[in-house]
Design a protein around this motif. Structure first.
Motif, PDB file in Angstrom:
ATOM      1  N   LEU A   1       1.674  12.432   4.813  1.00 47.98           N
ATOM      2  CA  LEU A   1       2.346  11.166   4.518  1.00 47.98           C
ATOM      3  C   LEU A   1       2.605  10.327   5.768  1.00 47.98           C
ATOM      4  CD1 LEU A   1       4.926  12.239   1.782  1.00 47.98           C
ATOM      5  CD2 LEU A   1       2.603  11.372   1.509  1.00 47.98           C
ATOM      6  N   TYR A   2       2.483  10.935   6.951  1.00 46.28           N
ATOM      7  CA  TYR A   2       2.761  10.215   8.187  1.00 46.28           C
ATOM      8  C   TYR A   2       1.700   9.160   8.520  1.00 46.28           C
ATOM      9  CZ  TYR A   2       0.004  14.384   9.331  1.00 46.28           C
ATOM     10  OH  TYR A   2      -0.918  15.399   9.312  1.00 46.28           O
ATOM     11  N   VAL A   3       0.588   9.098   7.781  1.00 49.26           N
ATOM     12  CA  VAL A   3      -0.455   8.109   8.089  1.00 49.26           C
ATOM     13  C   VAL A   3      -0.352   6.857   7.229  1.00 49.26           C
ATOM     14  CG1 VAL A   3      -2.027   9.934   8.833  1.00 49.26           C
ATOM     15  CG2 VAL A   3      -2.166   9.077   6.488  1.00 49.26           C
ATOM     16  N   PHE A   4       0.561   6.826   6.259  1.00 42.86           N
ATOM     17  CA  PHE A   4       0.605   5.700   5.330  1.00 42.86           C
ATOM     18  C   PHE A   4       1.383   4.525   5.906  1.00 42.86           C
ATOM     19  CE2 PHE A   4      -0.501   9.198   2.538  1.00 42.86           C
ATOM     20  CZ  PHE A   4      -1.525   8.624   1.800  1.00 42.86           C
TER      21      PHE A   4
ATOM     22  N   THR B   1      10.113   2.505   3.728  1.00 45.06           N
ATOM     23  CA  THR B   1      10.271   3.269   2.490  1.00 45.06           C
ATOM     24  C   THR B   1      10.999   2.437   1.444  1.00 45.06           C
ATOM     25  OG1 THR B   1      12.330   4.241   3.329  1.00 45.06           O
ATOM     26  CG2 THR B   1      10.302   5.521   3.636  1.00 45.06           C
ATOM     27  N   TYR B   2      10.682   2.723   0.202  1.00 40.69           N
ATOM     28  CA  TYR B   2      11.340   2.069  -0.931  1.00 40.69           C
ATOM     29  C   TYR B   2      11.755   3.157  -1.920  1.00 40.69           C
ATOM     30  CZ  TYR B   2       9.635  -2.330   0.905  1.00 40.69           C
ATOM     31  OH  TYR B   2       9.403  -3.411   1.721  1.00 40.69           O
ATOM     32  N   ILE B   3      13.059   3.243  -2.165  1.00 38.96           N
ATOM     33  CA  ILE B   3      13.562   4.214  -3.126  1.00 38.96           C
ATOM     34  C   ILE B   3      13.501   3.586  -4.517  1.00 38.96           C
ATOM     35  CG2 ILE B   3      15.547   5.597  -3.830  1.00 38.96           C
ATOM     36  CD1 ILE B   3      16.506   5.510  -0.925  1.00 38.96           C
ATOM     37  N   VAL B   4      12.822   4.254  -5.425  1.00 42.24           N
ATOM     38  CA  VAL B   4      12.609   3.692  -6.758  1.00 42.24           C
ATOM     39  C   VAL B   4      13.011   4.722  -7.806  1.00 42.24           C
ATOM     40  CG1 VAL B   4      10.917   2.757  -8.383  1.00 42.24           C
ATOM     41  CG2 VAL B   4      10.731   2.235  -5.940  1.00 42.24           C
TER      42      VAL B   4
ATOM     43  N   TRP C   1      -3.552   2.357  -3.461  1.00 40.93           N
ATOM     44  CA  TRP C   1      -2.423   3.153  -3.942  1.00 40.93           C
ATOM     45  C   TRP C   1      -2.828   4.623  -3.968  1.00 40.93           C
ATOM     46  CZ3 TRP C   1       1.952   0.353  -4.812  1.00 40.93           C
ATOM     47  CH2 TRP C   1       1.791  -1.026  -4.949  1.00 40.93           C
ATOM     48  N   TYR C   2      -1.909   5.479  -3.543  1.00 47.00           N
ATOM     49  CA  TYR C   2      -2.192   6.913  -3.505  1.00 47.00           C
ATOM     50  C   TYR C   2      -1.199   7.661  -4.388  1.00 47.00           C
ATOM     51  CZ  TYR C   2      -5.255   5.927   0.435  1.00 47.00           C
ATOM     52  OH  TYR C   2      -6.263   5.442   1.230  1.00 47.00           O
ATOM     53  N   ASP C   3      -1.749   8.415  -5.316  1.00 42.61           N
ATOM     54  CA  ASP C   3      -0.942   9.255  -6.204  1.00 42.61           C
ATOM     55  C   ASP C   3      -0.840  10.623  -5.539  1.00 42.61           C
ATOM     56  OD1 ASP C   3       0.351  10.432  -8.266  1.00 42.61           O
ATOM     57  OD2 ASP C   3      -1.082   9.859  -9.815  1.00 42.61           O
ATOM     58  N   VAL C   4       0.331  10.906  -4.963  1.00 44.59           N
ATOM     59  CA  VAL C   4       0.521  12.134  -4.181  1.00 44.59           C
ATOM     60  C   VAL C   4       1.031  13.249  -5.087  1.00 44.59           C
ATOM     61  CG1 VAL C   4       1.670  13.137  -2.171  1.00 44.59           C
ATOM     62  CG2 VAL C   4       1.075  10.707  -2.184  1.00 44.59           C
ATOM     63  N   PRO C   5       0.471  14.466  -4.970  1.00 44.34           N
ATOM     64  CA  PRO C   5       0.957  15.589  -5.803  1.00 44.34           C
ATOM     65  C   PRO C   5       2.464  15.759  -5.678  1.00 44.34           C
ATOM     66  CG  PRO C   5      -1.021  16.217  -4.630  1.00 44.34           C
ATOM     67  CD  PRO C   5      -0.628  14.871  -4.096  1.00 44.34           C
TER      68      PRO C   5
ATOM     69  N   HIS D   1      -1.945   0.700   2.868  1.00 50.51           N
ATOM     70  CA  HIS D   1      -1.967   1.963   2.127  1.00 50.51           C
ATOM     71  C   HIS D   1      -0.566   2.329   1.640  1.00 50.51           C
ATOM     72  CE1 HIS D   1      -5.240   1.737   5.027  1.00 50.51           C
ATOM     73  NE2 HIS D   1      -5.964   2.457   4.190  1.00 50.51           N
ATOM     74  N   PHE D   2      -0.379   2.301   0.306  1.00 43.76           N
ATOM     75  CA  PHE D   2       0.884   2.682  -0.322  1.00 43.76           C
ATOM     76  C   PHE D   2       0.772   4.113  -0.844  1.00 43.76           C
ATOM     77  CE2 PHE D   2       0.940  -1.950  -0.951  1.00 43.76           C
ATOM     78  CZ  PHE D   2       2.224  -2.273  -0.538  1.00 43.76           C
ATOM     79  N   ALA D   3       1.731   4.952  -0.500  1.00 43.25           N
ATOM     80  CA  ALA D   3       1.796   6.298  -1.085  1.00 43.25           C
ATOM     81  C   ALA D   3       3.001   6.352  -2.016  1.00 43.25           C
ATOM     82  CB  ALA D   3       1.926   7.362   0.004  1.00 43.25           C
TER      83      ALA D   3
END
Length: 358
Positions: free
Chosen positions: A210-213, A242-245, A188-192, A134-136
């Motif tokens: 977000l703690y479940v991803f 985490t990945y900073i993009v 993939w999850y599109d988070v508000p 699961h990617f957020a």
């Protein structure tokens, strides 16, 4: 002669009577004196007893007074000790309040640990499955999360099944998108976006669950914010990769080219255009990496790579084409897939170990 004897006898009788009377009076006085002595002795004895009783009573009163004084002293000592404890508690509370206010002013929001019930509820909400990864994609509003998810899934923004995109924040509820490629068990999850009216900054991480991803992509566009720092901080607490993009690289590079004097209407040579592009590209990459490095350092966080991407090249990479203007798109996709495969292998190993133990 006879008269003389009679006179003598009368005198004798009178003397004897006087002596008898005197003796009786003496006895009476002696008896009265003895009685007075006894009374005096009794009075003295009573006075002695009264004095002793008074001394004993005074002693008891003094002992009682001393005990009360001791109790009062102990109570005062206890009160002083309680006062010191209370003052210390107030000092600690005030210090904690001041620290919390300082952090709030600096944009560092309080950290809240979810309960097991909240974790279970969050997993149900996102339809979490152990056989999927699961990617957020999270970040501030307008950062291009939906467009990037579309590119990861091999879709353009207008394709059927793509995530909704727009200039303003269009994602007001978390959206779930499965990978169209069955070989990749990814969701993939599109988070508000953080910073919208519905999602205050300080509630963003926990409010979105977000703690479940399994992995979180922190996406930013124009600037690296304290919201991004808060997400990274919480991910470290929960040991979430985490990945900073940084997205929209192509737009930023074009803007820098314009600042350098590039005008698309001018008939510049292709070589001149390429030189400007390379210079703008290099400047953008250096500025972005330095900006993220400085932000992480100021937040007392370890340095972390930032992936610089554009949606169009990312889409080409996903579709196994060879786009020309790639920056970090290939590395990002490979690292995400590698992360998923590593965690999947670790999870399978844990399951195998449990089965052997049974």
């Amino acid at each position: 002669m006879v008269q003389a004897e009679r006179a003598a006898n009368e005198a004798r009788l009178l003397a004897e009577d006087a002596a008898r009377t005197a003796g009786e009076e003496a006895k009476q006085r002696a008896a009265e004196a003895e009685e007075e002595r006894k009374r005096t002795a009794a009075i003295q004895e009573q006075a002695k007893r009264d004095a002793q009783a008074a001394q004993e009573q005074a002693k008891k009163l003094q002992e009682a007074a001393n005990e009360e004084k001791r109790k009062a002293t102990a109570a005062q000592d206890a009160a002083n000790a309680s006062k010191k404890v209370a003052e210390e508690e107030v000092r600690v509370a005030n210090a904690a309040k001041a620290e919390a206010e300082r952090k709030l002013k600096e944009g560092i929001q309080p950290v809240v640990t979810p309960t097991p019930e909240e974790v279970s509820a969050a997993k149900r909400k996102v339809q979490y499955r152990e056989d999927l990864f699961h990617f957020a994609v999270a970040g501030v509003a307008g950062g291009g999360k939906s467009s990037l998810i579309n590119a990861f899934r091999g879709l353009r923004n207008k394709d059927i099944g793509s995530a909704a995109t727009g200039v303003t924040e269009t994602t007001l509820a978390m959206a779930r998108y499965a990978s169209p490629n069955a070989e990749y068990p990814y969701v993939w999850y599109d988070v508000p976006g953080a910073g919208t009216l519905k999602i205050p900054d300080w509630q963003y991480f926990n409010a979105q669950g977000l703690y479940v991803f399994d992995c979180i992509i922190v996406l930013f566009d124009n600037r690296f914010t304290m919201t991004d720092i808060a997400i990274l901080t919480n991910c470290r607490r929960f040991k979430i990769p985490t990945y900073i993009v940084r997205s929209k690289a192509d737009q930023h590079i074009r803007n820098i080219m314009k600042d350098m004097g590039y005008d698309s209407d001018d008939d510049e040579s292709e070589d001149q255009k390429k030189k400007l592009y390379q210079a703008a590209r290099q400047q953008f990459i250096q500025q972005t990496r330095q900006s993220v490095k400085d932000n992480l350092e100021n937040a007392n966080m370890p340095d972390q790579r930032v992936y610089i991407v554009s949606n169009e090249p990312m889409l080409g990479v996903v579709k196994e084409k060879r786009p020309k203007k790639v920056i970090d798109e290939i590395e990002l996709l490979n690292d995400l897939i590698g992360e998923a495969q590593t965690r999947r292998a670790r999870r399978d190993a844990e399951v195998a170990t449990i089965m052997k133990e049974k």
